[in-house]
Every structure is written in structure tokens, then in C-alpha cells.
Scaffold this active site. Structure first.
Site, PDB file in Angstrom:
ATOM      1  N   THR A  97       0.830  -1.217   0.000  1.00 10.23           N
ATOM      2  CA  THR A  97       0.000   0.000   0.000  1.00 10.23           C
ATOM      3  C   THR A  97       0.861   1.262   0.000  1.00 10.23           C
ATOM      4  O   THR A  97       0.559   2.225  -0.708  1.00 10.23           O
ATOM      5  CB  THR A  97      -0.935   0.007   1.219  1.00 10.23           C
ATOM      6  OG1 THR A  97      -0.172  -0.193   2.415  1.00 10.23           O
ATOM      7  CG2 THR A  97      -1.971  -1.098   1.107  1.00 10.23           C
ATOM      8  N   THR A  98       1.930   1.268   0.789  1.00 13.05           N
ATOM      9  CA  THR A  98       2.793   2.448   0.846  1.00 13.05           C
ATOM     10  C   THR A  98       3.465   2.689  -0.502  1.00 13.05           C
ATOM     11  O   THR A  98       3.545   3.822  -0.980  1.00 13.05           O
ATOM     12  CB  THR A  98       3.859   2.281   1.943  1.00 13.05           C
ATOM     13  OG1 THR A  98       3.219   1.988   3.186  1.00 13.05           O
ATOM     14  CG2 THR A  98       4.692   3.543   2.090  1.00 13.05           C
ATOM     15  N   ASP A 393      -0.444  -8.740   6.038  1.00 12.19           N
ATOM     16  CA  ASP A 393       0.406  -8.455   4.875  1.00 12.19           C
ATOM     17  C   ASP A 393       1.073  -9.733   4.366  1.00 12.19           C
ATOM     18  O   ASP A 393       1.144  -9.976   3.162  1.00 12.19           O
ATOM     19  CB  ASP A 393       1.483  -7.429   5.238  1.00 12.19           C
ATOM     20  CG  ASP A 393       0.917  -6.019   5.379  1.00 12.19           C
ATOM     21  OD1 ASP A 393      -0.261  -5.831   5.002  1.00 12.19           O
ATOM     22  OD2 ASP A 393       1.638  -5.133   5.856  1.00 12.19           O
TER      23      ASP A 393
END
Length: 557
Positions: A97-98, A393
Site C-alpha cells: 500500500t505504501t 500483509d
């Protein structure tokens, strides 16, 4: 707007705000750059954490991109589009996501230079689209294959996803749990693996070390048995799953019962007891020694179940019922009187255990488990929460690698390789679009640059070294954040699913293209009346980029 005879015609409320042309583009781009800047320092193994405090004082400490953006409570409409990039990445892949948000912010930053050169936004978006399509082609060419038997590669994917989070201290152990959990629910269909992540349940409880985290081939319920007289443990469990209450049903119509003497009351109570006893008899005759009920269980029914030695739990959620059905191969029964032995599921043991002061029910050792549970432990609530995010994750990364069947190298290796290929491709594209393609290539290199910065190394020297290695044909050469040198990190275990990269490139590019095509922002009247932070201010962002976002975010930029 001029009307007949020069009389103005107003088509919007006087309170509405409007920005057009370059002002609108600049404001939107600045807002998105601010969001990217806020999460950029969390990228990579050496990334920093953010402490998020909401209005009631609840605390979250994390470096998970989507969690940070969710907690930031953004108001700016363009900034919200960046949150959508992170959420899409999380839903589709579960990790990266980052990377997606930082890339989107850098694509918009690169577009500013092109806009200053009088290049039309339509030309830029076309170039970005061509670059995106070429990037996906290159990713397909360079990716390595992986399947269910490649435990070592899958564990590397899980460890890479967890690197930089609180779980890193026990990442070898946790990565093995993540891989086994995904393999436990993976099903092969038409030569492809399908992984239903909903069938992996994460249950957390603080009060022990991270190494006490365990995988259960079955389901953990945060529930205790309903009666003290029931057994603590049932071996060779025959499990009945009920979605109807073990209670006397109320009549559908309003009715009055007139009782004139105690004998009638006694008969009435006895009839209710008889109904409950018949329900329990039906369950017992079917052969069940464990009952997991989605609804309530009457106190008298609990007593009858306990006398039969049947273990029972009530108020099980519908999601857990689905997981239990998958794990035990049981049918969820609606009519108790029609329950049969063929409806029952199987488990090696069902037992109540004390975990950190809470009583939990463990349905485990299921022979054909297609649902598994992970009990996450940690010293404090915040540690457990962060380990849960790390496990999500890892599970997402392993699931994606299996579904897609392809993996790529991490540490910025993939992004540098894509940038090199895009620059070669840009030379073959005519017109101004090649400028946008080169800008896309430059934007991709924000990932290795950020990894170097967050690790305390010079980003320019690092990037030059990486480019030289890739020019020499070292496709998987990335930055080792410990030494600062360029190394073949794929061989050293820094591995990511291909889908993490394809989704990040696609989501970031599409979001940037959409924002670039906006040349008019109209804020309805009344937006932001409470605190003045609702819509983009008419004169551009005050005091720096990211106008229109809450003041509480200022300390994070």
C-alpha cells in the site's frame, strides 16, 4: 456570468467555491503529494512508524500505509483518491500500500514539470497509460514462477512483507505460520490456485510473547461453553452447527394465556421443558457431542445438554459459522428436529482453553480443514495489533504469489529494471508522449531512492550504483538497506509477488491520470463550515502543500 442586457446570471450558490484551470490542478497535486509525503518515511525495512491519536484519545502505532491513511481522516477530495489507491492495493493484494501511494504522489510531482513545459494533461495521461502497459509487459517477462510446493520462496515472500514491522524479530517463525495457513486453505481449480483469505481467521490476545503465536487447523472461537457442567474437552468431536435457537419459539401472532390456578402454570412450564428436551434429544440422537449455535440457548436447554455431556457454545457469528462448516465439513442446520448424522462435522478435539485470562473454544485437528485460525500473541495490545497487520500483509503476499504464480525481486530492483526498460521504450515512441514515459520512469525510481533515504544512505549514489548494475544485466540487483550496497537481493530472500508491483503501478498510474484530467473543482456550499477544512480553499493551499487537510496531519509531514 453575463445575461441579457449585461445582467449577471448566477448558476451556483453564493457560498459555493470554485477553482479552475491551473489553480485546480496545482491544488489537487499538492494535496496528493502531501499524502504521499506523510507515508513515505514508513517505506522499507528501515522505515519509521507513525503514532495516530484520534479525537477520543485512542492510539495506533504503525507503519502500515492503508492503516495510516484510514486513521488520518482526510477531507481534501483529491487526497481521498489517494486513500482509494491504498485501499484497492490492500483488497487486491494485501501488501504494497505504501509503495502504491508513494508512486502515485511521485507521478503527480513529475507531471508538474511537464505542465510547466506547456504539455497538455491529455498528452501526459496518454504517455502514462503507455508506460503502464509497457511496465506490465516487462513484469511478465522478468517475473519468476512459483507454486504450492515452493515453501522456501513462499516463506521469503512472507518475510519480505513483514520486514520493517514489529513482527520482524520473530519473522522466520511467523512467516512459516503464514505459509502453512495459506496452503491450508488453497484450492486448485483449472490449474490455478484459489485462496479465500476469509477462511483464515486471525484471533489475537495479549499477555504472552510473539513466539507463542500458533496455527490451528480449524477455528478458534472467542467464546466459552454455556454451562459449567459441560466437559472441558471433547475428543473425536461430532459437531452440529445450528443457525436456529435452542429455545421455545414465540408465536407469530399476539396471544393471551389465562392461567387460573397453579396446576395450569405447572403444566405450561412442563410443556416448555418437554419441547426443549425434544430438541436436545434430536441433537443427541443424531450423534452430536458438540453444538455450536448461531443464536441463543435456553437455560433449561443448557441443563439438558450438560446432562448429555454435550459441549455447547452460543452466539457464534455467521462468519465463524461459515469457517466452521469449511473446517469440519458440517452442514449448517436450520431445523433442529430434522438434524441427521450426515449433517455433523468432525474435529479431532474441541476444548475450552484459558488464553490471557479469556476463555476460548478451540475446534482443531479437523481432518479436511479448509479453514484455519491463527492465535496471535504479544506483550501489549499495540504490539498484538501491529503483529496482526504484519500477518495480514504476509498472508496477502503469499496468497497473491500463489494466485498469480509469479514473484519478483524487492529492494527497488524491480522498479529500477522497469525504469531502464521504459527509457528504452520512450525512444521508440514519437511525439511529446515520450516525455511522459520518461517522467514515469523517473517516478518509479522514487522507491529505491526512498529505501536509501530511510536507511540513512545517499539516494543519488545508491541510484547511480543500481543503474550501473542493471545496465550490466543484473535484473534483481536492489539496495541492501543494511550495507547500502547494490546486491542480488532475490537470491538473499527479498522476494515480492508480481501482483504487488502490477497493482501498485496500475492503481498509482490510474489515480494520477484521473487527477491530472481535473481542471475544475466546485465545492458545495456548507463544506467545512465546522472547522474550515472541508474543501480546497479558493486561493490555493495556505502555508504549504496539501490545502484542505486537517491540521492534525501537519505534524506528520
Amino acid at each position: 456570468m453575463a445575461g441579457l442586457g449585461g445582467q449577471p446570471v448566477f448558476i451556483m450558490s453564493e457560498d459555493a467555491e470554485r477553482q479552475t484551470g491551473e489553480d485546480a490542478q496545482e491544488n489537487n497535486i499538492n494535496a496528493c503529494k502531501s499524502v504521499a509525503k506523510a507515508v513515505r518515511t514508513t517505506l522499507g525495512p528501515k522505515g519509521m512508524d507513525k503514532m495516530m491519536v484520534n479525537s477520543v484519545g485512542d492510539l495506533v502505532v504503525t507503519n502500515d500505509g492503508v492503516t495510516i491513511l484510514d486513521e488520518m481522516d482526510l477531507d481534501h477530495p483529491a487526497a481521498k483518491m489517494m486513500v482509494e489507491v491504498a485501499e484497492t492495493q490492500e483488497e487486491e493484494v494485501g501488501d504494497g500500500t505504501t509503495t502504491a501511494v508513494v508512486l502515485a504522489g511521485e507521478l503527480l510531482k513529475q507531471s508538474e514539470d511537464l505542465l510547466d513545459q506547456e504539455i497538455h494533461p491529455t498528452v501526459i495521461t496518454k504517455g502514462y497509460r503507455l508506460a503502464r502497459e509497457k511496465s506490465n509487459e516487462v513484469l511478465d517477462d522478468i517475473a519468476e514462477e512459483v507454486d504450492l510446493s515452493d515453501d522456501e520462496v513462499l516463506q521469503r515472500v512472507a518475510m519480505t512483507a513483514m520486514t520493517g514491522k514489529s513482527a520482524e524479530t520473530a519473522r522466520d517463525y511467523l512467516a512459516d505460520i503464514a505459509v502453512q495457513a495459506v496452503k491450508g486453505v488453497a484450492e486448485e481449480r483449472e490449474n490455478k490456485f484459489v485462496v479465500d483469505r476469509d477462511m483464515i481467521k486471525l484471533e489475537k490476545n495479549e499477555g504472552a510473547s510473539v513466539e507463542d503465536t500458533e496455527l490451528v487447523n480449524g477455528v478458534i472461537l472467542n467464546k466459552e461453553k454455556v454451562h459449567g457442567g459441560m466437559p472441558e474437552k471433547v475428543d473425536e468431536a461430532k459437531i452440529a452447527l445450528l443457525d436456529s435457537p435452542i429455545e421455545v419459539r414465540e408465536t407469530e401472532t399476539d396471544a393471551e394465556i389465562n392461567i387460573s390456578d397453579p396446576g395450569q402454570m405447572k403444566n405450561f412450564v412442563e410443556q416448555e421443558e418437554e419441547q426443549l428436551k425434544e430438541m436436545v434429544e434430536s441433537i443427541d440422537q443424531a450423534g452430536a457431542n458438540v453444538v455450536l449455535c448461531q443464536k441463543g440457548i435456553d437455560d433449561m436447554a443448557q441443563h439438558f445438554l450438560a446432562k448429555k455431556g454435550i459441549y455447547a457454545v452460543r452466539r457464534v457469528s455467521s462468519g465463524d459459522m461459515d469457517k466452521l462448516a469449511k473446517a469440519t465439513d458440517a452442514n449448517i442446520v436450520t431445523s433442529i428436529n430434522e438434524i441427521e448424522s450426515s449433517d455433523l462435522g468432525n474435529a479431532g478435539t474441541v476444548e475450552q482453553r484459558k488464553v490471557g485470562g479469556d476463555s476460548m473454544t478451540f475446534v482443531q485437528d479437523c481432518p479436511e480443514a479448509k479453514s484455519v485460525s491463527i492465535l496471535i500473541r504479544g506483550g501489549t495490545e499495540h504490539v498484538v495489533d501491529e503483529i496482526e497487520r504484519a500477518m495480514e500483509d504476509a498472508i496477502g503476499g503469499v496468497s497473491s504469489a500463489l494466485r498469480n504464480g509469479r514473484v519478483v525481486g524487492g529492494g527497488g530492483a524491480t522498479e529500477v529494471e522497469l525504469a531502464q526498460e521504459l527509457r528504452d521504450y520512450a525512444d521508440s515512441v514519437g511525439g511529446r508522449e515520450q516525455l511522459a514515459i520518461n517522467a514515469f520512469a523517473d517516478a518509479l525510481e522514487i522507491i529505491p531512492r526512498t529505501l536509501a533515504e530511510n536507511a540513512g544512505f545517499d539516494p543519488i549514489d545508491t541510484l547511480v550504483d543500481l543503474r550501473n548494475k542493471h545496465d550490466d544485466g543484473e535484473t534483481w540487483s536492489g539496495i541492501n538497506v543494511t550495507s547500502g550496497k547494490s546486491e542480488k537481493l532475490f537470491d538473499e530472500g527479498v522476494v515480492e509477488p508480481q501482483q504487488t508491483k502490477t497493482q501498485a503501478v496500475s492503481s498509482a498510474s490510474e489515480a494520477a491520470e484521473m487527477i491530472l484530467r481535473i481542471d475544475d473543482v466546485i465545492s458545495a456550499s456548507g463544506m467545512g463550515d465546522d472547522d474550515g477544512a472541508g474543501g480546497p480553499p479558493a486561493g490555493g493551499p495556505p502555508g504549504g502543500p496539501g490545502g484542505g487537510m486537517p491540521g492534525g496531519m501537519g505534524g506528520m509531514m
